[in-house]
Scaffold this motif. Structure first.
Motif, PDB file in Angstrom:
ATOM      1  N   PRO A 139       0.800  -1.229   0.000  1.00 41.78           N
ATOM      2  CA  PRO A 139       0.000   0.000   0.000  1.00 41.78           C
ATOM      3  C   PRO A 139       0.824   1.266   0.000  1.00 41.78           C
ATOM      4  O   PRO A 139       0.360   2.317  -0.451  1.00 41.78           O
ATOM      5  N   ASN A 140       2.063   1.209   0.497  1.00 41.68           N
ATOM      6  CA  ASN A 140       2.917   2.408   0.431  1.00 41.68           C
ATOM      7  C   ASN A 140       3.199   2.813  -1.008  1.00 41.68           C
ATOM      8  O   ASN A 140       3.366   4.001  -1.314  1.00 41.68           O
ATOM      9  N   VAL A 141       3.231   1.825  -1.913  1.00 36.04           N
ATOM     10  CA  VAL A 141       3.477   2.132  -3.317  1.00 36.04           C
ATOM     11  C   VAL A 141       2.334   2.969  -3.888  1.00 36.04           C
ATOM     12  O   VAL A 141       2.547   3.839  -4.742  1.00 36.04           O
ATOM     13  N   THR A 142       1.117   2.722  -3.412  1.00 40.03           N
ATOM     14  CA  THR A 142      -0.032   3.491  -3.856  1.00 40.03           C
ATOM     15  C   THR A 142       0.213   4.983  -3.658  1.00 40.03           C
ATOM     16  O   THR A 142      -0.043   5.802  -4.552  1.00 40.03           O
ATOM     17  N   VAL A 143       0.738   5.327  -2.503  1.00 40.50           N
ATOM     18  CA  VAL A 143       0.985   6.734  -2.180  1.00 40.50           C
ATOM     19  C   VAL A 143       2.261   7.236  -2.850  1.00 40.50           C
ATOM     20  O   VAL A 143       2.282   8.332  -3.431  1.00 40.50           O
ATOM     21  N   ASP A 144       3.315   6.456  -2.796  1.00 40.11           N
ATOM     22  CA  ASP A 144       4.594   6.901  -3.358  1.00 40.11           C
ATOM     23  C   ASP A 144       4.470   7.226  -4.843  1.00 40.11           C
ATOM     24  O   ASP A 144       4.921   8.279  -5.312  1.00 40.11           O
ATOM     25  N   ILE A 145       3.881   6.298  -5.611  1.00 43.06           N
ATOM     26  CA  ILE A 145       3.804   6.505  -7.057  1.00 43.06           C
ATOM     27  C   ILE A 145       2.846   7.639  -7.391  1.00 43.06           C
ATOM     28  O   ILE A 145       3.118   8.454  -8.282  1.00 43.06           O
ATOM     29  N   ALA A 146       1.734   7.732  -6.675  1.00 45.35           N
ATOM     30  CA  ALA A 146       0.808   8.836  -6.925  1.00 45.35           C
ATOM     31  C   ALA A 146       1.488  10.177  -6.653  1.00 45.35           C
ATOM     32  O   ALA A 146       1.357  11.128  -7.435  1.00 45.35           O
ATOM     33  N   ALA A 147       2.222  10.275  -5.547  1.00 49.19           N
ATOM     34  CA  ALA A 147       2.893  11.528  -5.202  1.00 49.19           C
ATOM     35  C   ALA A 147       3.941  11.897  -6.237  1.00 49.19           C
ATOM     36  O   ALA A 147       4.026  13.056  -6.684  1.00 49.19           O
ATOM     37  N   LEU A 148       4.749  10.940  -6.633  1.00 44.56           N
ATOM     38  CA  LEU A 148       5.784  11.212  -7.628  1.00 44.56           C
ATOM     39  C   LEU A 148       5.178  11.564  -8.978  1.00 44.56           C
ATOM     40  O   LEU A 148       5.678  12.449  -9.685  1.00 44.56           O
ATOM     41  N   ALA A 149       4.097  10.868  -9.337  1.00 43.58           N
ATOM     42  CA  ALA A 149       3.443  11.166 -10.615  1.00 43.58           C
ATOM     43  C   ALA A 149       2.899  12.590 -10.625  1.00 43.58           C
ATOM     44  O   ALA A 149       3.122  13.356 -11.570  1.00 43.58           O
ATOM     45  N   LEU A 150       2.188  12.975  -9.575  1.00 46.08           N
ATOM     46  CA  LEU A 150       1.609  14.317  -9.527  1.00 46.08           C
ATOM     47  C   LEU A 150       2.687  15.388  -9.477  1.00 46.08           C
ATOM     48  O   LEU A 150       2.575  16.428 -10.140  1.00 46.08           O
ATOM     49  N   ARG A 151       3.735  15.165  -8.705  1.00 51.16           N
ATOM     50  CA  ARG A 151       4.798  16.175  -8.591  1.00 51.16           C
ATOM     51  C   ARG A 151       5.501  16.391  -9.916  1.00 51.16           C
ATOM     52  O   ARG A 151       6.011  17.490 -10.199  1.00 51.16           O
ATOM     53  N   SER A 152       5.538  15.360 -10.748  1.00 47.21           N
ATOM     54  CA  SER A 152       6.169  15.471 -12.063  1.00 47.21           C
ATOM     55  C   SER A 152       5.154  15.782 -13.158  1.00 47.21           C
ATOM     56  O   SER A 152       5.460  15.650 -14.347  1.00 47.21           O
ATOM     57  N   GLY A 153       3.934  16.188 -12.755  1.00 44.01           N
ATOM     58  CA  GLY A 153       2.950  16.664 -13.717  1.00 44.01           C
ATOM     59  C   GLY A 153       2.175  15.589 -14.440  1.00 44.01           C
ATOM     60  O   GLY A 153       1.594  15.846 -15.497  1.00 44.01           O
ATOM     61  N   ASN A 154       2.137  14.382 -13.878  1.00 44.78           N
ATOM     62  CA  ASN A 154       1.455  13.256 -14.517  1.00 44.78           C
ATOM     63  C   ASN A 154       0.190  12.871 -13.770  1.00 44.78           C
ATOM     64  O   ASN A 154       0.082  13.086 -12.557  1.00 44.78           O
ATOM     65  N   ALA A 155      -0.737  12.242 -14.469  1.00 48.64           N
ATOM     66  CA  ALA A 155      -1.810  11.481 -13.835  1.00 48.64           C
ATOM     67  C   ALA A 155      -1.305  10.066 -13.602  1.00 48.64           C
ATOM     68  O   ALA A 155      -0.282   9.656 -14.161  1.00 48.64           O
ATOM     69  N   VAL A 156      -2.034   9.295 -12.776  1.00 49.43           N
ATOM     70  CA  VAL A 156      -1.573   7.951 -12.443  1.00 49.43           C
ATOM     71  C   VAL A 156      -2.753   6.994 -12.417  1.00 49.43           C
ATOM     72  O   VAL A 156      -3.857   7.348 -11.989  1.00 49.43           O
ATOM     73  N   VAL A 157      -2.524   5.775 -12.924  1.00 44.46           N
ATOM     74  CA  VAL A 157      -3.508   4.692 -12.861  1.00 44.46           C
ATOM     75  C   VAL A 157      -2.859   3.539 -12.117  1.00 44.46           C
ATOM     76  O   VAL A 157      -1.780   3.070 -12.493  1.00 44.46           O
ATOM     77  N   LEU A 158      -3.517   3.067 -11.063  1.00 40.86           N
ATOM     78  CA  LEU A 158      -2.937   2.099 -10.142  1.00 40.86           C
ATOM     79  C   LEU A 158      -3.672   0.770 -10.185  1.00 40.86           C
ATOM     80  O   LEU A 158      -4.900   0.730 -10.249  1.00 40.86           O
ATOM     81  N   ARG A 159      -2.913  -0.305 -10.129  1.00 39.67           N
ATOM     82  CA  ARG A 159      -3.470  -1.644  -9.932  1.00 39.67           C
ATOM     83  C   ARG A 159      -2.656  -2.300  -8.837  1.00 39.67           C
ATOM     84  O   ARG A 159      -1.536  -2.770  -9.046  1.00 39.67           O
ATOM     85  N   GLY A 160      -3.190  -2.273  -7.605  1.00 36.21           N
ATOM     86  CA  GLY A 160      -2.415  -2.655  -6.451  1.00 36.21           C
ATOM     87  C   GLY A 160      -2.584  -4.071  -5.960  1.00 36.21           C
ATOM     88  O   GLY A 160      -1.950  -4.455  -4.983  1.00 36.21           O
ATOM     89  N   GLY A 161      -3.408  -4.865  -6.572  1.00 33.83           N
ATOM     90  CA  GLY A 161      -3.525  -6.254  -6.156  1.00 33.83           C
ATOM     91  C   GLY A 161      -4.555  -6.476  -5.064  1.00 33.83           C
ATOM     92  O   GLY A 161      -4.813  -5.597  -4.237  1.00 33.83           O
ATOM     93  N   THR A 162      -5.128  -7.652  -5.055  1.00 35.22           N
ATOM     94  CA  THR A 162      -6.222  -7.961  -4.137  1.00 35.22           C
ATOM     95  C   THR A 162      -5.767  -8.027  -2.683  1.00 35.22           C
ATOM     96  O   THR A 162      -6.559  -7.770  -1.777  1.00 35.22           O
ATOM     97  N   ALA A 163      -4.486  -8.356  -2.438  1.00 34.64           N
ATOM     98  CA  ALA A 163      -4.036  -8.493  -1.054  1.00 34.64           C
ATOM     99  C   ALA A 163      -4.158  -7.183  -0.284  1.00 34.64           C
ATOM    100  O   ALA A 163      -4.398  -7.186   0.918  1.00 34.64           O
TER     101      ALA A 163
END
Length: 429
Positions: A139-163
């Motif tokens: 779940p930390n990846v959910t936040v890390d990648i979203a934050a990095l994507a937004l800071r670099s001017g990108n949108a983000v689409v996440l697939r984090g797995g059922t676990a």
């Protein structure tokens, strides 16, 4: 999270619904790309504050994932990666604040020149557009990648797995709420988790909508994405990580570095998996290292020469040398010399991180020059291979490929480039 009018029933309907969400992320990416430095930093600060404020809700959602994971038999390592408590939630928020404080990677002038005809050229950094990520139990990846994507001017689409389904749903909802409150289209943070494997399939098929896809997780997941995806992939890799104990390795450095690299957090990709001990140092290093590892709860899988010095070690199999244990298990072998160690690494390395412990400058420089991995170290724990430790605030992943990005990936790796040409009526002759 956006919803659709009716729950999709067939795989085709789920893929279509996921594709519609990604199209909305694509539209939102245009707004995010135009945000200035201050606006993006303020947006991430608002996300961090929202995560801190919702800590109890996030931990409660995570408890549901942990309970389900225990029933379904998730390994200890995966459960550790999955777990969020108040301290880890606060660490997530702090990582977002750290990303907010980083320099804006967009608009950097990477090259410029003026042609003989007066045409002025600049090569500048620009956002990718839409960044996708497929990952497991993190779940930390959910936040890390979203934050990095937004800071670099990108949108983000996440697939984090059922676990991590409940944790990820809570985190995505919090981030989307923060975007909406800031007047930014919340579709800039999107998930396809609720479409399961069909969502992942749609993400991998979204060429032209999603601009780059970053997988994070097991070797099997990464291999599936790399071989299946129609979207360009930045490959991250499993960590069959090595530490070489040279003949001149100081005993205290060897002991402390290896124990730290294995036992501090064994479930992560930068934890050491194999230790190679020079034969001239084995007699004094192996017994002391074995005792320290045993005290840390580590099981050593050893070759015959190690087991003559460490009788309680488990006999190593051929498979052990290629295994990312992600647990308190460590493979250990005696090598004849540095050539032997380098040959072993070439055979079994996943090109993630390797380290040598030595006071021989020539061997240190040879190791740095000859080892072909994303990060190569001398006299340091492999646990330092991390975007946060490298000063990136957070990381998208640790790339083991050789195109565009290699090693821990931060903000600059989530930008592409374009050339700007400014003329005054020039024509080509």
């Amino acid at each position: 999270m956006s919803t659709i009018a009716a729950s999709p029933v067939t795989a085709e309907e789920r893929v279509a619904a996921a594709r519609e969400r990604m199209l909305r992320a694509k539209e939102a990416s245009r707004q995010v790309a135009l945000l200035g430095d201050d606006a993006k930093a303020a947006l991430l600060t608002a996300i961090a504050d929202a995560i801190d404020a919702a800590s109890a809700d996030i931990v409660e959602a995570n408890a549901d994932d942990l309970s389900r994971g225990a029933v379904e038999g998730l390994s200890t390592g995966l459960l550790d990666r999955l777990r969020l408590d108040d301290a880890r939630v606060h660490a997530l928020a702090e990582a977002v604040r750290a990303v907010a404080a980083l320099p804006d990677p967009v608009g950097r002038v990477l090259d410029e020149r003026t042609l003989d005809n007066g045409l002025r050229l600049q090569k500048v950094a620009v956002p990718f557009g839409v960044v996708g990520s497929i990952y497991e139990a993190r779940p930390n990846v959910t936040v890390d990648i979203a934050a990095l994507a937004l800071r670099s001017g990108n949108a983000v689409v996440l697939r984090g797995g059922t676990a991590a389904a409940s944790s990820n749903a809570a985190l995505v909802a919090i981030m989307r709420g923060a975007l909406a409150a800031a007047g930014v289209d919340p579709e800039a943070v999107q998930t396809v988790d609720d479409f399961g494997r069909d969502g992942a399939a749609a993400l991998m098929q979204a060429r032209g909508i999603v601009d780059v896809l970053v997988p994070r997780g097991s070797a099997q997941l990464i291999e599936t994405v790399v071989t299946t995806s129609q979207v360009p992939v930045i490959e991250t890799g499993a960590g069959v990580v090595h530490i070489v104990l040279d003949a001149s390795a100081p005993t205290d450095w060897a002991r402390e570095i290896v124990v730290n690299a294995k036992a501090q957090r064994p479930s992560v990709c930068n934890a050491v998996e194999t230790v190679l001990v020079h034969r001239d140092a084995a007699a004094h290093l192996v017994p002391e290292l074995g005792a320290a590892l045993a005290a840390a709860g580590v099981t050593v899988h050893a070759d015959e020469r190690v087991r003559t010095l460490l009788p309680d070690a488990v006999p190593a199999t051929e498979a052990d040398w290629a295994t990312e244990h992600m647990s308190l298990d460590l493979s250990m072998r005696v090598v004849d010399d540095l050539d032997d160690a380098l040959a072993h690494i070439r055979t079994y390395s996943t090109h993630h991180t390797e380290s040598i412990i030595t006071t021989d400058d020539a061997n240190a420089e040879r190791f740095l020059a000859e080892v072909d991995s994303a990060v190569v170290m001398v006299n340091a724990s492999t646990r330092f291979t991390d975007g946060g430790e490298f000063g990136f605030g957070a990381e998208v992943g640790i790339s083991t490929q050789k195109l565009h990005a290699r090693g821990p990936m931060g903000l600059p790796e989530l930008t592409s480039t374009k050339w700007l040409a400014r003329g005054a009526g020039q024509i080509r002759r």
